[in-house]
Write a protein that holds these residues in place. Structure first.
Motif, PDB file in Angstrom:
ATOM      1  N   UNK A   1      -1.282 -36.375   3.876  1.00 41.33           N
ATOM      2  CA  UNK A   1      -1.460 -36.419   5.495  1.00 41.33           C
ATOM      3  C   UNK A   1      -2.157 -37.293   6.932  1.00 41.33           C
ATOM      4  N   UNK A   2      -1.612 -36.880   7.712  1.00 43.75           N
ATOM      5  CA  UNK A   2      -2.581 -38.230   9.017  1.00 43.75           C
ATOM      6  C   UNK A   2      -2.938 -37.342   9.295  1.00 43.75           C
ATOM      7  N   UNK A   3      -4.663 -37.226   9.470  1.00 42.77           N
ATOM      8  CA  UNK A   3      -5.529 -36.391   9.716  1.00 42.77           C
ATOM      9  C   UNK A   3      -4.876 -35.216  11.446  1.00 42.77           C
TER      10      UNK A   3
ATOM     11  N   UNK B   1       4.845 -27.525   6.115  1.00 40.58           N
ATOM     12  CA  UNK B   1       5.191 -29.135   5.329  1.00 40.58           C
ATOM     13  C   UNK B   1       4.158 -29.545   4.110  1.00 40.58           C
ATOM     14  N   UNK B   2       2.750 -29.115   4.758  1.00 40.97           N
ATOM     15  CA  UNK B   2       2.030 -28.941   3.119  1.00 40.97           C
ATOM     16  C   UNK B   2       2.887 -28.514   2.342  1.00 40.97           C
TER      17      UNK B   2
ATOM     18  N   UNK C   1      -1.796 -43.819  10.058  1.00 43.10           N
ATOM     19  CA  UNK C   1      -2.681 -42.901   9.890  1.00 43.10           C
ATOM     20  C   UNK C   1      -2.717 -42.963   7.730  1.00 43.10           C
ATOM     21  N   UNK C   2      -1.828 -43.504   7.585  1.00 35.95           N
ATOM     22  CA  UNK C   2      -1.301 -43.912   6.165  1.00 35.95           C
ATOM     23  C   UNK C   2      -2.861 -44.393   5.146  1.00 35.95           C
ATOM     24  N   UNK C   3      -3.336 -43.236   4.437  1.00 31.74           N
ATOM     25  CA  UNK C   3      -4.423 -43.245   3.476  1.00 31.74           C
ATOM     26  C   UNK C   3      -4.153 -43.234   1.828  1.00 31.74           C
TER      27      UNK C   3
ATOM     28  N   UNK D   1       3.446 -43.965  15.003  1.00 30.90           N
ATOM     29  CA  UNK D   1       1.964 -43.590  15.671  1.00 30.90           C
ATOM     30  C   UNK D   1       1.092 -42.149  14.655  1.00 30.90           C
ATOM     31  N   UNK D   2       0.179 -41.339  14.363  1.00 31.13           N
ATOM     32  CA  UNK D   2       0.074 -40.289  14.239  1.00 31.13           C
ATOM     33  C   UNK D   2       0.719 -40.097  12.784  1.00 31.13           C
ATOM     34  N   UNK D   3       1.103 -40.767  11.822  1.00 29.86           N
ATOM     35  CA  UNK D   3       1.977 -40.586  10.851  1.00 29.86           C
ATOM     36  C   UNK D   3       0.935 -40.686   9.646  1.00 29.86           C
ATOM     37  N   UNK D   4       0.796 -40.593   8.308  1.00 31.92           N
ATOM     38  CA  UNK D   4       0.341 -41.117   7.239  1.00 31.92           C
ATOM     39  C   UNK D   4       1.537 -41.766   6.533  1.00 31.92           C
ATOM     40  N   UNK D   5       1.267 -40.777   4.970  1.00 36.35           N
ATOM     41  CA  UNK D   5       2.581 -41.503   4.102  1.00 36.35           C
ATOM     42  C   UNK D   5       3.404 -40.449   3.723  1.00 36.35           C
TER      43      UNK D   5
END
Ligand code: MLT
Length: 262
Positions: free
Chosen positions: A155-157, A164-165, A211-213, A236-240
């Motif tokens: 997830x994005x920080x 959702x988690x 923000x994809x880590x 923007x403000x999106x992770x994986x």
């Protein structure tokens, strides 16, 4: 969900709506449920096909490594069973590795490619060794021992959505040990697809999360740069999990791009 035996394995899949088929291919260690926020909105204008890859969600697992080409062959057989012609393949992360294998093997079946939070490169030797070790751990202690630890990087920080988690934890919880271990071994042995990218003739959209880590946006940019005419959109403000985390934005980008295909 409907079931069919594909290459000797019972596959479960969603097949809803009519029109140009969109094949949604999930990432690791998820299932078609990861596309929940896309299925309804797109089925009013398209035929949406979303399988659980072998070993994930409700689909049966097979034993041993599952190369990306095996999933690709499964998808080909499934599309033929469903009498679906050339499809737009919308694929997330490991699904993107599968989509590249599919496009290489069955180019005539690809009307378009949407590659989400994914990349063309192979694993480094260290990463591949790590996956093999994780596969052993999954076989010994079960999938939870490995997959739950991945969650923090998904997830994005900026994301504070605990529902959702939990939803993602549930989806991952359905993955079977041989499915997870097989995919890890299959990803470890996948080839570098960078040299194949210039051969892709299908219209392509690449979507990245800022923000994809897991797969940093720079790797998605390299992927887009390698495919002639590919469009890159970074959210923007999106992770994986951009399609889950920023579903409205994702759906708008996909809808606009699909509109240009007609
Ligand atoms: C995925 O989301 O499918 C995986 O994290 C991809 C990978 O591990 O390379």
């Amino acid at each position: 969900m409907t079931a069919a035996t594909i290459n000797g394995v019972q596959y479960h899949y969603i097949d809803a709506g009519e029109g140009q088929p969109l094949l949604f291919v999930h990432g690791f260690p998820l299932s078609s449920a990861a596309w929940k926020k896309q299925i309804k909105p797109f089925q009013s204008s398209y035929r949406v096909i979303a399988p659980d890859l072998r070993g994930f969600g409700d689909s049966e697992a097979s034993s041993g490594a599952v190369p990306m080409t095996q999933y690709a062959e499964d998808l080909y057989v499934l599309l033929n069973e469903l009498n679906a012609g050339p499809t737009v393949v919308v694929a997330h992360s490991m699904g993107g590795y599968v989509a590249l294998a599919f496009a290489r093997k069955f180019p005539e079946m690809v009307r378009g490619l949407v590659l989400v939070n994914t990349k063309a490169g192979a694993d480094t030797p260290e990463a591949a060794a790590g996956r093999r070790k994780s596969a052993e751990q999954v076989n010994a202690d079960g999938p939870k021992s490995v997959v739950d630890g991945m969650l923090a990087k998904f997830f994005s920080p900026s994301n504070k959505d605990s529902a959702l988690v939990n939803e993602v934890l549930d989806i991952m919880g359905a993955a079977k040990a041989p499915g997870v271990a097989g995919a890890l071994l299959g990803m470890a042995e996948r080839p570098d697809s960078t040299g194949f990218l210039p051969q892709i003739a299908a219209p392509t959209l690449v979507i990245a999360g800022d923000d994809d880590q897991v797969i940093p946006p720079a790797e998605s940019k390299q992927l887009a740069d390698g495919i002639r005419g590919a469009k890159l959109q970074t959210v923007p403000q999106a992770g994986h999990l951009v399609a889950m985390e920023k579903a409205d934005e994702f759906n708008r980008i996909l809808k606009d791009w699909l509109g240009g295909l007609r």
